[in-house]
Design a protein around this motif. Structure first.
Motif, short mmCIF file in Angstrom:
data_model
loop_
_atom_site.label_atom_id
_atom_site.label_comp_id
_atom_site.label_asym_id
_atom_site.label_seq_id
_atom_site.Cartn_x
_atom_site.Cartn_y
_atom_site.Cartn_z
N LEU A 99 -30.62 -31.12 8.83
CA LEU A 99 -29.74 -30.35 9.71
C LEU A 99 -29.90 -28.85 9.52
N ARG A 159 -25.52 -34.22 14.82
CA ARG A 159 -26.57 -33.27 15.21
C ARG A 159 -26.56 -33.06 16.73
N VAL A 195 -24.88 -39.09 11.20
CA VAL A 195 -25.35 -37.71 11.06
C VAL A 195 -26.16 -37.31 12.29
N GLU A 196 -26.95 -38.22 12.82
CA GLU A 196 -27.73 -37.92 14.02
C GLU A 196 -26.82 -37.67 15.21
N CYS A 223 -23.77 -28.15 5.81
CA CYS A 223 -25.16 -28.09 6.24
C CYS A 223 -25.25 -27.58 7.67
N ALA A 255 -28.64 -35.95 5.69
CA ALA A 255 -28.29 -34.71 6.38
C ALA A 255 -29.23 -33.54 6.09
N THR A 291 -21.07 -41.81 6.79
CA THR A 291 -22.04 -41.09 5.98
C THR A 291 -23.46 -41.60 6.24
#
Length: 246
Positions: free
Chosen positions: A189, A157, A153-154, A213, A186, A148
């Motif tokens: 996004l 992406r 998250v990157e 997202c 996030a 998380t």
């Protein structure tokens, strides 16, 4: 008569019917698989993720599943989106072997299971591969913190195709500190929507929150009755789940 098959420390398969199996981990039900009808999503949060899948553009999808358990959602994608290409990142080889023995995947399913944790597995996914990334991974009934983080998250992406969607299932309770931090990580996004059971939204107990997202379809969770599911989108996400730190 229900049956329970032990297959690894902390794991169990419970047959509610002859063709329905529930995977339990640390006394928590993790997955339910209807072998006769993989479109039957037994748990409410999986049904909400299924709603998102159903609303994505028609045709096969390229999907990365972070966490496999009994492969409920990969089976759903295979059944509803034939010829989809799916990668499952599941580090427990014992679990995967037992799933294949007790609840085997359909032949020629296009589901490739990689014995690797989500953090390292996502790094190996090529740029722009995934139309959909689903995070549904647990360690001792919690999503690992590294999955998380802003860094993870990157990486998601990078792996998403243009117009891709990232869906995360997190267990939390009011004041939703983990969800708020994830939302902060996030939020860039794209559009964001959150679905949550009413009792959890009201702070009565912990529960699953499904965060979607990216390039979201209209009404990504469908239109579930408010007494069954609360949905937040647009400004309501920031108002109810803002203030976190990635």
């Amino acid at each position: 008569m229900n049956k329970c098959l032990q297959h690894a420390p902390g794991y169990a398969f419970s047959g509610m019917r002859e063709d329905l199996y529930v995977l339990e981990l640390d006394e928590m039900q993790q997955s339910a698989v209807d072998l006769e009808d993989p479109t039957h999503l037994f748990f409410d949060y999986t049904r909400r993720i299924g709603d998102i899948i159903d609303r994505l553009p028609d045709g096969p999808l390229r999907v990365v599943h972070v966490g496999g358990a009994a492969m409920t959602l990969p089976r759903y994608v295979h059944a509803t989106r034939p010829r989809s290409s799916q990668i499952v990142l599941e580090p427990s080889t014992e679990l995967v072997e037992r799933v294949r023995a007790e609840a085997p995947l359909p032949p020629r399913s296009g589901i490739k299971v990689r014995p690797v944790d989500g953090l390292n597995g996502m790094r190996s996914v090529r740029d722009g591969f995934a139309d959909l990334v689903i995070l549904d991974a647990f360690d001792r009934a919690r999503t690992p913190t590294e999955l998380t983080s802003a860094a993870f998250v990157e990486d998601v992406r990078r792996a998403l195709s243009p117009g891709g969607v990232f869906v995360a299932n997190l267990v939390d309770r009011a004041p939703f500190t983990r969800v708020r931090d994830f939302v902060a990580a996030a939020r860039d996004l794209g559009s964001m929507a959150i679905g949550v059971e009413p009792a959890t939204a009201k702070g009565r107990r912990s529960g699953n929150l499904v965060i979607a997202c990216g390039t979201l379809p209209p009404a990504p969770f469908g239109t579930p009755p408010p007494m069954e599911y609360r949905t937040f989108s647009g400004r309501a996400v920031a108002d109810s789940f803002g203030g976190g730190r990635p």
